[in-house]
Design a protein around this motif. Structure first.
Motif, PDB file in Angstrom:
ATOM      1  N   CYS A  87       0.823  -1.210   0.000  1.00  0.00           N
ATOM      2  CA  CYS A  87       0.000   0.000   0.000  1.00  0.00           C
ATOM      3  C   CYS A  87       0.855   1.258   0.000  1.00  0.00           C
ATOM      4  O   CYS A  87       1.923   1.292   0.602  1.00  0.00           O
ATOM      5  N   GLY A  88       0.348   2.260  -0.691  1.00  0.00           N
ATOM      6  CA  GLY A  88       0.968   3.573  -0.715  1.00  0.00           C
ATOM      7  C   GLY A  88       0.078   4.556   0.013  1.00  0.00           C
ATOM      8  O   GLY A  88      -0.961   4.188   0.558  1.00  0.00           O
ATOM      9  N   ASP A  89       0.469   5.809   0.008  1.00  0.00           N
ATOM     10  CA  ASP A  89      -0.267   6.845   0.723  1.00  0.00           C
ATOM     11  C   ASP A  89      -0.745   7.925  -0.239  1.00  0.00           C
ATOM     12  O   ASP A  89       0.038   8.784  -0.639  1.00  0.00           O
ATOM     13  N   PRO A  90      -2.042   7.900  -0.612  1.00  0.00           N
ATOM     14  CA  PRO A  90      -2.529   8.928  -1.538  1.00  0.00           C
ATOM     15  C   PRO A  90      -2.497  10.323  -0.931  1.00  0.00           C
ATOM     16  O   PRO A  90      -2.428  11.308  -1.652  1.00  0.00           O
ATOM     17  N   VAL A 120      -7.322  13.946  -2.819  1.00  0.00           N
ATOM     18  CA  VAL A 120      -8.087  13.109  -1.917  1.00  0.00           C
ATOM     19  C   VAL A 120      -9.006  14.076  -1.175  1.00  0.00           C
ATOM     20  O   VAL A 120      -8.541  15.020  -0.551  1.00  0.00           O
ATOM     21  N   GLY A 121     -10.298  13.871  -1.327  1.00  0.00           N
ATOM     22  CA  GLY A 121     -11.236  14.769  -0.666  1.00  0.00           C
ATOM     23  C   GLY A 121     -12.662  14.325  -0.861  1.00  0.00           C
ATOM     24  O   GLY A 121     -12.951  13.383  -1.592  1.00  0.00           O
ATOM     25  N   ALA A 122     -13.552  15.017  -0.173  1.00  0.00           N
ATOM     26  CA  ALA A 122     -14.982  14.735  -0.283  1.00  0.00           C
ATOM     27  C   ALA A 122     -15.508  15.290  -1.602  1.00  0.00           C
ATOM     28  O   ALA A 122     -14.958  16.244  -2.153  1.00  0.00           O
ATOM     29  N   TRP A 144     -12.396  10.585  -0.869  1.00  0.00           N
ATOM     30  CA  TRP A 144     -12.195   9.678  -2.003  1.00  0.00           C
ATOM     31  C   TRP A 144     -10.911  10.071  -2.709  1.00  0.00           C
ATOM     32  O   TRP A 144     -10.613  11.265  -2.848  1.00  0.00           O
ATOM     33  N   VAL A 145     -10.149   9.091  -3.177  1.00  0.00           N
ATOM     34  CA  VAL A 145      -9.066   9.372  -4.112  1.00  0.00           C
ATOM     35  C   VAL A 145      -9.744   9.765  -5.414  1.00  0.00           C
ATOM     36  O   VAL A 145     -10.638   9.059  -5.885  1.00  0.00           O
ATOM     37  N   GLN A 146      -9.349  10.885  -5.972  1.00  0.00           N
ATOM     38  CA  GLN A 146      -9.916  11.355  -7.228  1.00  0.00           C
ATOM     39  C   GLN A 146      -8.798  11.373  -8.271  1.00  0.00           C
ATOM     40  O   GLN A 146      -7.747  11.963  -8.034  1.00  0.00           O
ATOM     41  N   ALA A 147      -9.033  10.693  -9.392  1.00  0.00           N
ATOM     42  CA  ALA A 147      -8.008  10.597 -10.428  1.00  0.00           C
ATOM     43  C   ALA A 147      -8.660  10.630 -11.800  1.00  0.00           C
ATOM     44  O   ALA A 147      -9.769  10.137 -11.985  1.00  0.00           O
ATOM     45  N   ASP A 148      -7.961  11.196 -12.728  1.00  0.00           N
ATOM     46  CA  ASP A 148      -8.408  11.211 -14.118  1.00  0.00           C
ATOM     47  C   ASP A 148      -7.815   9.974 -14.787  1.00  0.00           C
ATOM     48  O   ASP A 148      -6.801  10.030 -15.466  1.00  0.00           O
ATOM     49  N   VAL A 149      -8.444   8.824 -14.503  1.00  0.00           N
ATOM     50  CA  VAL A 149      -8.005   7.544 -15.058  1.00  0.00           C
ATOM     51  C   VAL A 149      -9.252   6.811 -15.545  1.00  0.00           C
ATOM     52  O   VAL A 149     -10.285   6.847 -14.896  1.00  0.00           O
ATOM     53  N   VAL A 167      -0.489   0.433  -3.981  1.00  0.00           N
ATOM     54  CA  VAL A 167      -1.924   0.701  -4.087  1.00  0.00           C
ATOM     55  C   VAL A 167      -2.286   1.918  -3.248  1.00  0.00           C
ATOM     56  O   VAL A 167      -2.012   1.969  -2.049  1.00  0.00           O
ATOM     57  N   ILE A 168      -2.914   2.901  -3.909  1.00  0.00           N
ATOM     58  CA  ILE A 168      -3.348   4.107  -3.194  1.00  0.00           C
ATOM     59  C   ILE A 168      -4.858   4.123  -2.988  1.00  0.00           C
ATOM     60  O   ILE A 168      -5.366   4.918  -2.207  1.00  0.00           O
ATOM     61  N   GLY A 169      -5.588   3.246  -3.699  1.00  0.00           N
ATOM     62  CA  GLY A 169      -7.029   3.226  -3.536  1.00  0.00           C
ATOM     63  C   GLY A 169      -7.684   2.038  -4.215  1.00  0.00           C
ATOM     64  O   GLY A 169      -7.069   1.347  -5.030  1.00  0.00           O
ATOM     65  N   VAL A 170      -8.951   1.817  -3.849  1.00  0.00           N
ATOM     66  CA  VAL A 170      -9.780   0.754  -4.416  1.00  0.00           C
ATOM     67  C   VAL A 170     -10.782   1.405  -5.366  1.00  0.00           C
ATOM     68  O   VAL A 170     -11.623   2.207  -4.921  1.00  0.00           O
ATOM     69  N   ALA A 171     -10.716   1.097  -6.652  1.00  0.00           N
ATOM     70  CA  ALA A 171     -11.601   1.692  -7.647  1.00  0.00           C
ATOM     71  C   ALA A 171     -13.057   1.415  -7.293  1.00  0.00           C
ATOM     72  O   ALA A 171     -13.442   0.269  -7.067  1.00  0.00           O
ATOM     73  N   ALA A 172     -13.852   2.476  -7.229  1.00  0.00           N
ATOM     74  CA  ALA A 172     -15.251   2.325  -6.832  1.00  0.00           C
ATOM     75  C   ALA A 172     -16.214   2.751  -7.931  1.00  0.00           C
ATOM     76  O   ALA A 172     -17.158   2.037  -8.229  1.00  0.00           O
ATOM     77  N   MET A 173     -15.989   3.917  -8.526  1.00  0.00           N
ATOM     78  CA  MET A 173     -16.962   4.440  -9.482  1.00  0.00           C
ATOM     79  C   MET A 173     -16.392   5.636 -10.234  1.00  0.00           C
ATOM     80  O   MET A 173     -15.313   6.118  -9.915  1.00  0.00           O
ATOM     81  N   ILE A 174     -17.174   6.095 -11.204  1.00  0.00           N
ATOM     82  CA  ILE A 174     -16.865   7.314 -11.949  1.00  0.00           C
ATOM     83  C   ILE A 174     -17.933   8.345 -11.603  1.00  0.00           C
ATOM     84  O   ILE A 174     -19.128   8.042 -11.654  1.00  0.00           O
ATOM     85  N   VAL A 175     -17.524   9.547 -11.273  1.00  0.00           N
ATOM     86  CA  VAL A 175     -18.451  10.651 -11.037  1.00  0.00           C
ATOM     87  C   VAL A 175     -17.939  11.847 -11.824  1.00  0.00           C
ATOM     88  O   VAL A 175     -16.789  12.271 -11.647  1.00  0.00           O
ATOM     89  N   SER A 176     -18.770  12.366 -12.708  1.00  0.00           N
ATOM     90  CA  SER A 176     -18.410  13.514 -13.541  1.00  0.00           C
ATOM     91  C   SER A 176     -17.070  13.312 -14.241  1.00  0.00           C
ATOM     92  O   SER A 176     -16.255  14.227 -14.338  1.00  0.00           O
TER      93      SER A 176
END
Length: 194
Positions: A87-90, A120-122, A144-149, A167-176
């Motif tokens: 694990c990494g630190d986002p 990383v933010g709400a 949430w980790v937010q990334a343009d991926v 690993v910095i996060g677990v992929a959950a969903m796409i928003v906007s």
């Protein structure tokens, strides 16, 4: 070419820990520690799921934890024998850092997509996330980790990693248009309280 610009080695190391999850639908997951795997909760809707290892073995897993607010679960699959991720630190990443996701989008096994870490933010009001009602006593403004991926169905539950393959996060969903992921440092707390 500097190694930071080519993700092949980091992606190969991470792929060894990424599994496919079959439970009515399809998604990804990864070896968290020992015989415990982290997939998305919406991918493992029942108590049992099939875990398909990187070498193609299909083994049974049992859901032993779930956090529906963050859409993650904990799956016990002792026969999988897959190495755990690092694990990494986002929270330590800077905006603009390269990141990549590993999963099985649209049935493509072990696909890698590359993008840019943003924050990383709400998620602010109006984007469909903050308005969801979490369980009693929990704040709707969760990080949430937010990334343009680029993510697609089949990436859910897969890892998003830094250029070293941590690993910095677990992929959950796409928003906007942004990929959202549960921050890796939050997993231990979330899963132990589920």
């Amino acid at each position: 070419m500097p190694s930071g610009l080519f993700l092949g080695d980091a992606a190969a190391r991470l792929r060894a820990s990424v599994v496919a999850i079959v439970n009515g639908g399809h998604g990804a997951g990864f070896a968290w520690r020992g015989d415990l795997f982290v997939p998305s909760a919406h991918v493992v809707s029942s108590r049992k799921a099939v875990v398909v290892t990187p070498d193609g073995r299909a083994v049974e897993g049992t859901v032993v934890g779930r956090d529906v607010d963050r859409d993650i679960a904990l799956l016990h699959a002792p026969e999988a024998r897959v190495p755990a991720v690092t694990c990494g630190d986002p929270y330590a990443l800077r905006p603009g850092a390269l990141v990549f996701a590993v999963g099985h989008p649209l049935g493509v096994k072990d696909a890698v997509s590359v993008g840019v870490f943003q924050a990383v933010g709400a998620i602010p009001l109006g984007f469909g996330m903050a308005e969801r009602r979490p369980r009693r006593g929990r704040s709707p403004f969760i990080p949430w980790v937010q990334a343009d991926v680029r993510l697609a169905p089949g990436n859910s539950g897969g890892p998003i990693a830094d250029v070293e393959g941590n690993v910095i996060g677990v992929a959950a969903m796409i928003v906007s248009g942004l990929a959202l992921a549960v921050p890796a440092p939050d997993l231990e707390r979330l899963l132990s309280s589920s």
